[in-house]
Design an enzyme around this catalytic site. Structure first.
Site, PDB file in Angstrom:
ATOM      1  N   CYS A   2     -45.586 -13.790  23.084  1.00 22.61           N
ATOM      2  CA  CYS A   2     -44.575 -13.222  23.967  1.00 22.61           C
ATOM      3  C   CYS A   2     -44.369 -14.126  25.187  1.00 22.61           C
ATOM      4  CB  CYS A   2     -44.917 -11.825  24.483  1.00 22.61           C
ATOM      5  SG  CYS A   2     -45.137 -10.597  23.213  1.00 22.61           S
ATOM      6  N   ARG A  27     -43.066 -18.967  22.016  1.00 15.94           N
ATOM      7  CA  ARG A  27     -44.200 -18.048  22.160  1.00 15.94           C
ATOM      8  C   ARG A  27     -44.051 -16.791  21.300  1.00 15.94           C
ATOM      9  NH1 ARG A  27     -47.046 -19.264  26.969  1.00 15.94           N
ATOM     10  NH2 ARG A  27     -47.971 -17.213  26.868  1.00 15.94           N
ATOM     11  N   TRP A  74     -43.476 -11.404  20.360  1.00 24.43           N
ATOM     12  CA  TRP A  74     -44.266 -11.568  19.140  1.00 24.43           C
ATOM     13  C   TRP A  74     -44.920 -10.206  18.946  1.00 24.43           C
ATOM     14  CZ3 TRP A  74     -49.412 -11.290  17.537  1.00 24.43           C
ATOM     15  CH2 TRP A  74     -49.684 -11.866  16.295  1.00 24.43           C
ATOM     16  N   ASN A 100     -46.562  -9.028  28.349  1.00 30.90           N
ATOM     17  CA  ASN A 100     -47.200  -9.892  27.353  1.00 30.90           C
ATOM     18  C   ASN A 100     -48.675  -9.526  27.341  1.00 30.90           C
ATOM     19  OD1 ASN A 100     -48.206 -12.021  25.806  1.00 30.90           O
ATOM     20  ND2 ASN A 100     -48.180 -13.459  27.530  1.00 30.90           N
ATOM     21  N   GLY A 101     -49.187  -9.100  26.191  1.00 33.11           N
ATOM     22  CA  GLY A 101     -50.599  -8.696  26.120  1.00 33.11           C
ATOM     23  C   GLY A 101     -50.722  -7.424  25.307  1.00 33.11           C
ATOM     24  N   GLU A 483     -56.980 -29.800   8.328  1.00 33.52           N
ATOM     25  CA  GLU A 483     -55.798 -29.819   9.188  1.00 33.52           C
ATOM     26  C   GLU A 483     -54.523 -30.033   8.369  1.00 33.52           C
ATOM     27  OE1 GLU A 483     -55.118 -28.869  11.989  1.00 33.52           O
ATOM     28  OE2 GLU A 483     -53.360 -29.950  12.675  1.00 33.52           O
ATOM     29  N   LYS A 487     -51.433 -27.354   8.251  1.00 40.00           N
ATOM     30  CA  LYS A 487     -50.043 -27.726   8.594  1.00 40.00           C
ATOM     31  C   LYS A 487     -49.097 -27.291   7.480  1.00 40.00           C
ATOM     32  CE  LYS A 487     -50.408 -28.155  11.864  1.00 40.00           C
ATOM     33  NZ  LYS A 487     -51.484 -28.221  12.794  1.00 40.00           N
ATOM     34  N   GLU A 490     -48.701 -23.381   7.322  1.00 43.39           N
ATOM     35  CA  GLU A 490     -47.987 -22.664   8.381  1.00 43.39           C
ATOM     36  C   GLU A 490     -46.493 -22.950   8.413  1.00 43.39           C
ATOM     37  OE1 GLU A 490     -49.886 -25.229  12.124  1.00 43.39           O
ATOM     38  OE2 GLU A 490     -49.704 -23.084  12.292  1.00 43.39           O
ATOM     39  N   HIS A 506     -67.926 -27.310  -6.937  1.00 43.11           N
ATOM     40  CA  HIS A 506     -68.648 -26.039  -6.819  1.00 43.11           C
ATOM     41  C   HIS A 506     -67.708 -24.837  -6.898  1.00 43.11           C
ATOM     42  CE1 HIS A 506     -72.341 -28.159  -5.937  1.00 43.11           C
ATOM     43  NE2 HIS A 506     -71.674 -28.889  -5.056  1.00 43.11           N
ATOM     44  N   LYS A 605     -46.835 -19.667  19.316  1.00 47.53           N
ATOM     45  CA  LYS A 605     -47.517 -20.872  19.768  1.00 47.53           C
ATOM     46  C   LYS A 605     -48.872 -20.589  20.393  1.00 47.53           C
ATOM     47  CE  LYS A 605     -47.836 -25.246  20.549  1.00 47.53           C
ATOM     48  NZ  LYS A 605     -48.229 -26.057  19.381  1.00 47.53           N
TER      49      LYS A 605
END
Ligand code: M6R
Length: 610
Positions: A2, A27, A74, A100-101, A483, A487, A490, A506, A605
């Site tokens: 947010c 955000r 968000w 926001n929160g 990584e 990438k 997402e 394994h 983000k």
């Protein structure tokens, strides 16, 4: 998570708010909304979707207003919808808030308010806070006091802006656990979740602390704690420029940020690396140098991509400084009563400096008496402020939700820390000089990779059919495999997993068939021949192999279906190069599939909720 922005001054508030929301949209982008006071009316517009959707409903309205608050969401409590979009109002309809929160005890508060006759129209926790502020206002007729009283009943986190028709010349801001920056202009103030929404108007800012409020009117402002003790804040200067928030000719922020890496890693070592002496100067760690030298153990804590760079850091510090290192998911750290000793050094690594889990790990480690240091990108962020000392990575604003340049800059800074500590211990000057001389060649080598980005595009086109992709690497390239897979997941929504290459046999080897491409990061190092065996195991089962290999390695062509070469460097620095083709691969997959690259679904983000 947010973004919130508020404005008071002489400009048209709607313009400033919408501009601010566009800057903050990375955000969260589930819905957007704003409230303004115009001709003694409190007017709210809100809409599910992006800021552009909000713009369509305010277009042509031409409200004259110099004060307002706005939000890009968000979703946490309540699905993304018009009704759940912020701002939210109290029952009188005269108070509007953006938040926001998370209000953790909103259920209890809501029940109590319903019992007292208050009603609710949304599924959000934020509406409960709005109604609570309104309920106190009925008694106190004082907005600041009402906000303070409401916040004292709240459990959870908030970055909050409050606007009221009864006190139409002020905005009240408050924070606990969610960031809040106050921009100080000439006869105007902009209050926002981060400086990106402010820089267009002023570079002078104050970073509010946890449990701090700001009461902002057109001509002045006051800051105090939520329990009403006046505070004094230093004014800071925003360090980046407006151009850094633009795409600069690239189609996406992610692509721009990938291409910035030759420059951003240089920013990370500039003024710190003393190449001719094989040494490193880290001003941020000056006061803790002895503690670092004497640390029996170093713990890195982080999330997501930052956790991957921590893994690279682990290998580096163990190799160069011979100090035991552990890497902890910040989200797990505080929930399992970690065994920490006062002479442990804990490094929190975070691009945003606001990740709630990482921040919580910082508090946990501090409480246990450890020295807690930060490796952070965003200047003035919560983690930067809550840690005893630290190092900024200086990568500049990272807007693409998929982190790219922050990863390489974090790894660069970790290499500096390893060299710094190594030289304090047993690492020879000769070795130090060799590492330093390799470091300064990296920008040029990244440029060489970027110059061949068309080759990666062709590889992405060839494998676009894939529903799953495996990423394998060993040693320093294992975290790079993680990584690369993250990438891809997402931004392209293709399922991908990263593994240490030797772990494949394994379990994951059962997945290999002709439809399962495997990306091997198979650069030349002491265990190169082992990874070649792993490649052969995949080929023997019909798997398709894409190899990231070291220039000059002709042998690998016999084993791989496609090879992308990167310049040679030291194994410890290889991740800074080998990750770049993987970032590009994810980018081109996502582009081929028509995904919203900078704003992938369900993500935001900075993850400021637990
Ligand atoms: O801001 P931080 O580095 O603390 O963020 C941690 C993760 O949320 C972040 O790296 C996330 O995994 C990115 N979307 C990865 O691209």
């Amino acid at each position: 998570m947010c973004g919130i922005v508020g404005y008071i001054g002489e400009r048209q508030a709607v313009d400033v708010l919408v501009n601010g929301l566009k800057r903050l949209e990375y955000r969260g982008y589930d819905s957007a909304g704003l409230s303004i006071i115009s001709d003694s009316n409190l007017i709210t517009y809100k809409k599910q979707g992006k800021v552009a959707d909000l713009e369509t409903i305010i277009e042509g309205k031409n409200h004259r207003s110099n004060i307002g608050i706005a939000h890009t969401r968000w979703a946490t409590h309540g699905a993304p919808s018009d009704v759940n979009a912020h701002p939210h109002r109290d029952n009188s309809g005269r108070i509007s808030i953006v938040h926001n929160g998370i209000i953790e005890n909103y259920g209890l508060l809501k029940k109590a308010l319903i019992k007292r006759g208050y009603s609710f129209h949304t599924e959000t926790d934020t509406e409960v806070l709005a109604v609570l502020i309104g309920a106190f206002y009925e008694q106190t007729k004082n907005l600041e006091l009402s906000v303070r009283k409401a916040l004292s009943e709240v459990v959870g986190t908030f970055g909050l802006l409050v606007l009221s028709l009864d006190e139409p010349d002020r905005i009240i801001a408050a924070r606990r656990g969610s960031p809040m920056v106050l921009g100080i202009g000439d006869g105007e103030y902009i209050i926002a979740s981060d400086a990106t929404a402010i820089i267009q108007y002023t570079k002078q800012v104050i970073y509010l602390s946890d449990n701090e409020m700001a009461i902002v009117s057109k001509d002045n402002f006051a800051t105090k704690t939520i329990d009403n003790i006046e505070t004094n804040n230093q004014i800071h200067q925003i360090e980046f420029d407006l151009e850094e928030l633009e795409k600069g000719g690239f189609e996406h922020f992610m692509l721009k940020e990938i291409h910035e890496q030759p420059y951003t890693i240089q920013n990370a070592y500039k003024g710190r690396l003393i190449a001719d002496k094989g040494n490193v100067k880290l001003g941020g760690l000056r006061n803790v140098a002895d503690k670092l030298r004497n640390a029996k153990r170093i713990i890195f804590t982080a999330c997501g991509t930052s956790w991957h760079s921590a893994l690279v850091g682990e290998y580096m510090l163990e190799q160069l400084a011979g100090v035991p290192v552990e890497v902890e998911y910040a989200s797990e750290f505080r929930y399992r009563n970690p065994v920490l000793y006062p002479d442990d050094i804990v490094f929190a690594i975070s691009q945003s400096g606001e990740t709630a889990d990482t921040l919580a790990a910082v508090y946990e480690a501090k409480q246990k008496g450890c020295t807690v240091l930060g490796i952070v990108n965003v200047v003035g962020s919560s983690i930067a402020r809550e840690t005893e000392a630290g190092i900024y990575i200086h990568a500049g604003p990272e807007i693409g939700v998929a982190s790219t340049k922050a990863f390489t800059s974090q790894v660069m800074v970790l290499a500096l820390v390893a060299l710094y500590l190594g030289r304090m211990k047993n690492l020879s000057q000769l070795d130090g000089k060799r590492i330093a001389s390799e470091i300064i060649q990296l920008p040029d080598k990244i440029n060489q990779i970027l110059a061949r980005c068309e080759d990666i595009k062709q590889i992405a086109k060839k494998y676009i059919y894939a529903k799953n992709i495996l990423y394998l690497g060993r040693g320093y390239n294992f975290p790079v495999a993680l990584e690369g897979a993250l990438k891809l997941k997402e931004i392209s929504y293709i399922h991908a997993e990263g593994y240490p290459a030797a772990e494949m046999k394994h379990g994951p080897i059962a997945l290999i068939d002709e439809n399962m491409p495997v990306v091997f990061i198979a650069t030349k190092d002491e265990i190169y021949h082992k990874i070649i065996s792993n490649i052969e195991e995949v080929r023997a089962r019909g798997g398709k192999v894409i190899a990231i290999a070291t220039e000059g390695d002709t042998q690998i062509k016999q084993f791989a279906n496609d090879v992308f070469y990167i310049p040679e460097t030291l194994p410890m620095l290889t991740p800074i190069l080998s990750v770049v083709p993987l970032q590009l691969l994810a980018y081109f997959f996502a582009k081929e599939l028509g995904r919203p690259i900078d704003q992938p679904r369900n993500l935001a983000k900075s993850v400021t909720v637990e």
